[in-house]
Design an enzyme around this catalytic site. Structure first.
Site, PDB file in Angstrom:
ATOM      1  N   GLU A 107      -9.647 -13.454   6.570  1.00  0.00           N
ATOM      2  CA  GLU A 107      -9.808 -14.220   7.803  1.00  0.00           C
ATOM      3  C   GLU A 107     -10.391 -15.615   7.577  1.00  0.00           C
ATOM      4  OE1 GLU A 107     -10.108 -11.682  11.638  1.00  0.00           O
ATOM      5  OE2 GLU A 107     -11.824 -11.169  10.389  1.00  0.00           O
ATOM      6  N   HIS A 126     -18.350 -15.884  11.565  1.00  0.00           N
ATOM      7  CA  HIS A 126     -17.516 -14.859  12.223  1.00  0.00           C
ATOM      8  C   HIS A 126     -18.185 -13.512  11.999  1.00  0.00           C
ATOM      9  CE1 HIS A 126     -14.400 -12.321  13.644  1.00  0.00           C
ATOM     10  NE2 HIS A 126     -14.056 -11.885  12.444  1.00  0.00           N
ATOM     11  N   HIS A 196     -12.885  -7.156  18.805  1.00  0.00           N
ATOM     12  CA  HIS A 196     -13.022  -7.583  17.407  1.00  0.00           C
ATOM     13  C   HIS A 196     -14.406  -8.137  17.108  1.00  0.00           C
ATOM     14  CE1 HIS A 196     -11.012 -10.075  13.913  1.00  0.00           C
ATOM     15  NE2 HIS A 196     -12.219  -9.622  13.589  1.00  0.00           N
TER      16      HIS A 196
END
Length: 268
Positions: A107, A126, A196
């Site tokens: 990612e 993230h 997520h």
């Protein structure tokens, strides 16, 4: 509510002795130089892991101070284990400059697309913090309700990868997906990813880390308050003034030193 109760217990125990971790940073001729920003990036990984913002998964990056068209991110490794030798250099399309056989995070496109879209961003986080996740899958908006969380900003959009890309494994693997996420983030500080996690950006590593921590704290406080009635969010003026206070040199340095001490890393 058990999670929220545990969260408050953890907050009450902030003064407890931290789990000490040595920052083993062996340097080879092929490693990135031990610049202050890179050492802070290693510390940021350890802090986010220690505060439960990231676990085996999640990552934090910094724009390369030597070249604004590149960014620095660890190889694919759990944040609690990241060392200086794990750091890799990437272009703004997510390509590794010198992989040397190392596996990058899948990612990394999140970071690449945000740096390309936002020249003001110096650091990107993230994470999949559990306290934040309920707000990614319900209509309940995540908004700041405590003053320390003013740094998350008034607006936190929710991005759904399925809207444009259909059924996926929900990971942001392509630069097109990353750009779509960056567009949803717009000029905000945080964005949620349905089912997520979240992305958080900052004008420094310290700001991004502090914001990621208090995004989770705020989410847990808000979850605890919702069954009691309608929570009162911070006003626009309160957000602006409290954010200025939180990011003032005195408060930011104090917070960074504190979280470094808890994680057992050098404040730099």
């Amino acid at each position: 509510m058990l999670r929220a109760g545990l969260a408050f217990a953890a907050l009450a125990a902030f003064g407890a002795a931290p789990v000490r971790r040595a920052l083993a940073q062996p340097r080879s001729a092929e490693s990135l130089p031990p610049l202050p920003e890179f050492r802070k990036l290693v510390a940021a990984n350890r802090i986010l892991a220690n505060e439960g913002v990231v676990d085996a998964f999640g990552h934090v990056s910094v724009r390369d101070p030597r070249n604004a068209e590149r960014f620095i991110l660890s190889r694919s490794r759990s944040p609690a284990l990241v060392e200086l030798g794990d750091l890799m250099e990437f272009t703004l399309d997510g390509a590794a400059v010198d992989a040397r056989g190392r596996t990058p995070y899948g990612e990394r496109m999140i970071h690449a697309a945000i740096y390309a879209a936002r020249s003001d961003v110096v650091s990107v986080v993230h994470h999949h913090a559990y306290g934040v996740l309920p707000f990614t899958i319900t209509a309940e908006p995540l908004r700041p309700v405590v003053h320390t969380a003013s740094v998350i900003g008034a607006t936190i959009p929710v991005w759904d990868i399925r809207t444009k890309f259909g059924d996926t494994d929900m990971l942001v693997r392509t630069i097109e997906q990353g750009r779509d996420l960056a567009a949803a983030l717009a000029d905000n500080t945080c964005a949620l990813l349905r089912g997520h996690g979240a992305v958080v950006v900052g004008a420094s590593i310290e700001r991004a880390v502090l914001t990621a921590i208090y995004l989770q704290v705020n989410a847990e406080v808000l979850q605890a308050a919702l069954p009691l009635g309608a929570p009162e969010p911070l006003s626009a003026g309160e957000i602006e003034r409290s954010r200025e206070a939180q990011f003032s040199p005195l408060a930011l340095d104090r917070s960074w030193e504190y979280f470094c001490q808890r994680a057992g890393v050098d404040a730099g």
